[in-house]
Motif scaffolding. Structure first.
Motif, PDB file in Angstrom:
ATOM      1  N   ARG A 241       0.824  -1.209   0.000  1.00  0.00           N
ATOM      2  CA  ARG A 241       0.000   0.000   0.000  1.00  0.00           C
ATOM      3  C   ARG A 241       0.859   1.261   0.000  1.00  0.00           C
ATOM      4  N   LEU A 242       1.930   1.248   0.787  1.00  0.00           N
ATOM      5  CA  LEU A 242       2.809   2.413   0.805  1.00  0.00           C
ATOM      6  C   LEU A 242       3.477   2.612  -0.551  1.00  0.00           C
TER       7      LEU A 242
ATOM      8  N   GLU B 258       4.007   5.604  -5.635  1.00  0.00           N
ATOM      9  CA  GLU B 258       3.906   5.590  -7.095  1.00  0.00           C
ATOM     10  C   GLU B 258       2.907   6.647  -7.582  1.00  0.00           C
ATOM     11  N   ALA B 259       1.789   6.775  -6.885  1.00  0.00           N
ATOM     12  CA  ALA B 259       0.794   7.783  -7.265  1.00  0.00           C
ATOM     13  C   ALA B 259       1.354   9.192  -7.101  1.00  0.00           C
TER      14      ALA B 259
ATOM     15  N   PHE C 117       9.487  13.990   4.467  1.00  0.00           N
ATOM     16  CA  PHE C 117       8.270  14.099   5.277  1.00  0.00           C
ATOM     17  C   PHE C 117       7.063  14.454   4.419  1.00  0.00           C
ATOM     18  N   GLU C 118       7.264  15.300   3.410  1.00  0.00           N
ATOM     19  CA  GLU C 118       6.139  15.676   2.541  1.00  0.00           C
ATOM     20  C   GLU C 118       5.648  14.477   1.726  1.00  0.00           C
TER      21      GLU C 118
ATOM     22  N   ALA D 238       1.447  10.432   1.183  1.00  0.00           N
ATOM     23  CA  ALA D 238       1.137   9.004   1.117  1.00  0.00           C
ATOM     24  C   ALA D 238       0.069   8.639   2.135  1.00  0.00           C
ATOM     25  N   ALA D 239       0.194   9.153   3.357  1.00  0.00           N
ATOM     26  CA  ALA D 239      -0.805   8.873   4.390  1.00  0.00           C
ATOM     27  C   ALA D 239      -2.167   9.407   3.983  1.00  0.00           C
ATOM     28  N   LEU D 240      -2.209  10.643   3.484  1.00  0.00           N
ATOM     29  CA  LEU D 240      -3.487  11.235   3.080  1.00  0.00           C
ATOM     30  C   LEU D 240      -4.113  10.456   1.920  1.00  0.00           C
ATOM     31  N   TRP D 241      -3.288  10.007   0.986  1.00  0.00           N
ATOM     32  CA  TRP D 241      -3.784   9.231  -0.154  1.00  0.00           C
ATOM     33  C   TRP D 241      -4.371   7.905   0.320  1.00  0.00           C
TER      34      TRP D 241
END
Length: 426
Positions: free
Chosen positions: A94-95, A100-101, A114-115, A120-123
């Protein structure tokens, strides 16, 4: 690429490890089509106590049957710890999909490590159909990547001196930076008895509703009632006007954990969503997070691991050590990064420590250093005469060989210090 390869890649994509600002991350979030990570969002900032407060919020919301995502940083052992959905760390696949996105969307916009992680977390959260997302601020608040999300409730646990190179040299300046996570006409929960006036001024200026511990919600019984907030009683009381609840003592041991739990309860109640007492009781009892006074036993020697790395955290550590005195001597294994107030940390802890053992963090360059350089920064403090060790693991091994039954060993000073100890102990 594997997750390990992705992490190595994203470390190289921006010339600075920290480059505060929202323009780049907001631009890429727009290209990703990110709108909102969950139906409700709580953002948690502050100098100390953020991770524990997130853990309490997460555990209570989980006990209430909510679908919950939590984003925290830094990690201790594996990167996956930073992103959790329904109490489970995000898996590598998933990460990788999230990275990739982001890579496909960012174009020529450079992002810090960090960005990338925040996006990634928000996605991942936006694809998980969450009732609640809990976002832990990485650094400061106003210019932190998490602040591209408008939260329903903002939390500032404490405000004290740390990261002064980025946030300013006094509590008022730092408080203003942290207050930047507040939103107009939304609750702002404050865990400081005496928050900086800059925080209160900002809340007033934007119309945020400040909820202060010791003013709008309380730990302990009302005047004239029997006190419930003591280890002897085995429970404590959370209360506000018109409501109170007796609770078990948290699994998390430091004195500050009652305050963190109280702030978490206030944040969830400020959401104004159905939340029964049973969920609060179960969540407070269940909440746990690694590296916060995490205890081990080795041949009659208690080993305590903590991520505390600034004077405020050291004062809490000293209070816990003195309140739970060991029958033998207390040894401190201390390793810290080069931008920390190490003299202030030692001053806070010195009355509770019998023997100091210093360790290097040279592998964490450029912020880490070898033990001799670390010892030079401690000149004039009680720790300066402590034994010296190349790294945390060798320091811990040697102390355990020297210590006797009934002694206690505290390993602390950084997330890197705690991680090295946990690898050795687990």
């Amino acid at each position: 690429m594997t997750l390990t390869e992705w992490l190595a890649y994203i470390e190289r994509q921006h010339p600075k490890s920290i480059d505060m600002g929202l323009e780049r991350v907001r631009d890429v979030a727009g290209r990703l089509g990110l709108t909102r990570p969950a139906r409700h969002v709580i953002t948690v900032g502050g100098t100390n106590g953020k991770g524990s407060t997130v853990a309490f919020i997460e555990a209570i919301a989980d006990a209430a049957g909510w679908r919950v995502g939590a984003y925290t940083s830094p990690h201790l052992l594996v990167y996956n710890e930073r992103v959790r959905v329904d109490g489970h760390d995000a898996d590598d696949a998933r990460l990788v999909a999230a990275f990739e996105a982001i890579e496909a969307a960012r174009g020529d916009t450079s992002l810090t490590y960090f960005e990338y992680g925040t996006l990634a977390a928000l996605w991942l959260f936006e694809h998980a159909d969450l009732d609640l997302a809990i976002l832990e601020v990485g650094l400061g608040g106003r210019l932190d990547a998490t602040n591209i999300v408008d939260s329903d409730v903002a939390v500032i646990t404490t405000v004290d001196l740390d990261h002064q190179d980025y946030l300013g040299g006094d509590r008022e300046t730092i408080g203003f930076e942290k207050a930047g996570i507040a939103r107009g006409w939304k609750p702002l929960v404050l865990g400081d008895d005496d928050p900086p006036s800059s925080v209160l001024r900002h809340a007033y200026a934007i119309g945020a509703s400040a909820l202060r511990i010791g003013c709008d919600f309380f730990i302990g019984a009302a005047p004239g009632e029997a006190q419930q907030d003591s280890p002897a009683a085995g429970q404590w009381r959370w209360r506000e006007v018109g409501y109170q609840l007796d609770l078990p003592l948290p699994k998390l041991a430091a004195p500050a954990q009652l305050r963190n739990a109280a702030v978490a309860i206030a944040a969830l109640r400020a959401l104004d969503q159905p939340l029964d007492d049973t969920a609060i009781v179960r969540g407070v009892a269940a909440a746990d997070v690694a590296g916060r006074l995490q205890r081990f036993e080795r041949d009659g020697i208690e080993v305590v691991v903590d991520v505390g790395h600034n004077p405020q955290a050291a004062r809490e550590l000293a209070a816990w050590l003195q309140a739970s005195s060991a029958p033998g001597r207390t040894h401190a294994v201390y390793a810290a990064l080069s931008d920390k107030d190490v003299a202030g940390v030692v001053a806070a802890l010195a009355p509770a420590v019998d023997q100091w053992h210093l360790a290097g963090l040279a592998e964490q360059a450029p912020r880490g250093a070898d033990v001799d350089a670390f010892a030079e920064r401690l000149a004039g403090t009680p720790a300066a005469a402590g034994t010296r060790h190349a790294d945390v693991a060798s320091a811990l091994d040697e102390v355990l060989r020297q210590a006797g039954q009934g002694d206690r060993v505290l390993v602390f000073g950084s997330f890197h210090t705690a991680a090295a100890a946990l690898v050795r102990l687990c």
